[in-house]
Design an enzyme around this catalytic site. Structure first.
Site, PDB file in Angstrom:
ATOM      1  N   ARG A  74      -7.884   1.499  -2.027  1.00  0.00           N
ATOM      2  CA  ARG A  74      -8.646   1.602  -0.702  1.00  0.00           C
ATOM      3  C   ARG A  74      -9.282   2.726  -0.479  1.00  0.00           C
ATOM      4  NH1 ARG A  74      -6.880  -0.201   5.439  1.00  0.00           N
ATOM      5  NH2 ARG A  74      -8.368  -1.958   5.401  1.00  0.00           N
ATOM      6  N   GLY A 131      -7.507  -7.287  10.042  1.00  0.00           N
ATOM      7  CA  GLY A 131      -6.479  -6.654  10.605  1.00  0.00           C
ATOM      8  C   GLY A 131      -6.149  -7.239  11.922  1.00  0.00           C
ATOM      9  N   ARG A 132      -7.042  -6.779  12.790  1.00  0.00           N
ATOM     10  CA  ARG A 132      -6.796  -6.864  14.288  1.00  0.00           C
ATOM     11  C   ARG A 132      -6.462  -8.631  14.624  1.00  0.00           C
ATOM     12  NH1 ARG A 132     -11.453  -3.360  16.722  1.00  0.00           N
ATOM     13  NH2 ARG A 132     -12.503  -4.334  14.642  1.00  0.00           N
ATOM     14  N   GLN A 192       0.785  -1.168  -0.006  1.00  0.00           N
ATOM     15  CA  GLN A 192      -0.026  -0.057   0.028  1.00  0.00           C
ATOM     16  C   GLN A 192       1.214   1.166   0.016  1.00  0.00           C
ATOM     17  OE1 GLN A 192      -2.210   1.593   3.565  1.00  0.00           O
ATOM     18  NE2 GLN A 192      -3.859   0.973   2.410  1.00  0.00           N
ATOM     19  N   TYR A 246      -6.138  10.489   4.777  1.00  0.00           N
ATOM     20  CA  TYR A 246      -4.917  11.023   4.070  1.00  0.00           C
ATOM     21  C   TYR A 246      -4.970  11.688   2.759  1.00  0.00           C
ATOM     22  CZ  TYR A 246      -3.520   8.050   7.988  1.00  0.00           C
ATOM     23  OH  TYR A 246      -2.991   7.465   9.166  1.00  0.00           O
TER      24      TYR A 246
END
Length: 379
Positions: free
Chosen positions: A227, A320-321, A100, A180
């Site tokens: 994404r 993810g987690r 990414q 971002y």
């Protein structure tokens, strides 16, 4: 679980299952040069699986694009061997790996940008944070990008994409989410420009188009993903009509025939769940506007991942987690094995502890579990 573990074509690649490792900023690089560390290679290698996709954590495309001390970057030669070690580790287990790419925009601080003011589409009050040697601190005041500066940032994305290719990655993902820089251009709460990059949504997605085209010029569309985070709250972004904006984004991305669209559900904010139990909504309204594979992310467990793939609203699910503490997560999900709890305190920097020292499920336990399940079925 059948469909979640069915093969799927993702752009140029045939995957053997649909459980994806989501990109997670873990702050384990070697400082001061953001060099990918050996423990990062261990981490990604451990989580690789035959025909499985990993999306490696956001890598800044330049020194001035950095947001967090310790986060990954890919803009100088000294970083390349570290990235090559990661791709080798994933490929050794038959996995596929995308990197990414990110520009933090206004989510930054002069201590991590080399003394330069963070940049944004427009100057809009912002109470966000950045990570420096003093920990998480308020982001530095930002300035609006001059239109003449934009081509230089586009070139930084292109150069980073080429470095990713040289490092052995299988593709790249454009980080256009979580407030971002690319996301700041897309949403009208952060983009107040009146030139060709602001105003109507067609102009606000121009920066997205140009960065995407730069990545495609290196990789081809079939090896590039994007994404997004519709209605996401990370980074203080907002839009007056997010559903309309992101439907337009999905339609634009569909014209490029990219490898996939990766969608973060707004029920999560970074590593926190904001709305426990809320059903996924973003992928549902985007599905009719994007004809390629959709990866859903944000707050999924075994049952909800299965359900969203079966429904057709998404084709793959990124974790993810749960993947952080279960290196063999696809296997555990497929066999309904218990998950090792993740350790939130280790998310944002640290050592190998609670990062690359999690173990795969014990094979003897797995065999016993399967035998018990077989007996139950025949009883």
């Amino acid at each position: 679980m059948a469909k979640l573990f069915n093969p799927i074509q993702l752009g140029a690649y045939a995957l053997s299952h649909r459980v994806v490792l989501a990109p997670m900023t873990r702050l384990r690089t070697i400082q001061p040069d953001d060099i990918p560390s050996p423990m990062m290679a261990d981490f990604y290698g451990q989580r690789a699986s035959q025909g499985g996709l990993e999306i490696v954590e956001a890598a800044s495309v330049s020194a001035t694009a950095r947001s967090y001390l310790g986060a990954a970057s890919i803009f100088h030669d000294g970083q390349m061997e570290g990235w090559k070690a990661i791709t080798r580790a994933v490929h050794a287990k038959g996995g596929l790996v995308f990197l990414q790419l990110i520009h933090g925009g206004r989510q930054s601080h002069v201590e991590v940008t080399g003394g330069f003011e963070p940049v944004a589409p427009s100057v809009v009050p912002f109470d966000g944070i950045a990570l420096t040697k003093d920990g998480f601190v308020p982001a530095s005041p930002h300035r609006a990008l001059g239109i003449e500066e934009i081509p230089g940032i586009i070139e930084e994305f292109r150069a980073a994409a080429q470095r990713a290719k040289d490092a052995g990655f299988d593709g790249v993902e454009l980080h256009a989410a979580n407030g971002y820089l690319v996301d700041q251009f897309i949403q009208d709460g952060t983009n107040r420009r009146t030139d060709a990059y602001g105003g109507p949504v067609e102009n606000r997605v121009r920066f997205l188009r140009e960065t995407l085209e730069a990545l495609i010029s290196v990789w081809g569309a079939e090896r590039v993903g994007v994404r997004i985070s519709p209605s996401g709250e990370w980074g203080g972004v907002s839009d007056s009509n997010p559903e309309a904006t992101f439907k337009h984004v999905a339609r634009v991305l569909d014209t490029y025939k990219i490898a996939y669209l990766h969608v973060i559900e707004p029920r999560v904010k970074g590593d926190d769940t904001l709305h426990e139990g809320h059903p996924p909504v973003a992928v549902k309204y985007l599905r009719e506007h994007f004809s390629g594979p959709i990866i859903a992310a944000g707050g999924f467990d075994r049952e909800s991942a299965h359900a969203i793939v079966e429904s057709g609203d998404a084709d793959l699910v990124a974790f993810g987690r749960h993947f952080s503490s279960n290196p063999d997560l696809p296997y555990r999900l497929q066999h309904a094995l218990p998950l090792t709890p993740y350790v939130r305190a280790a998310f944002w920097g640290g050592s190998q502890a609670h990062y690359s020292d999690f173990r795969a499920y014990d094979a003897s336990q797995a065999t016993q579990n399967d035998a018990t399940a077989d007996e139950a079925e025949t009883a």
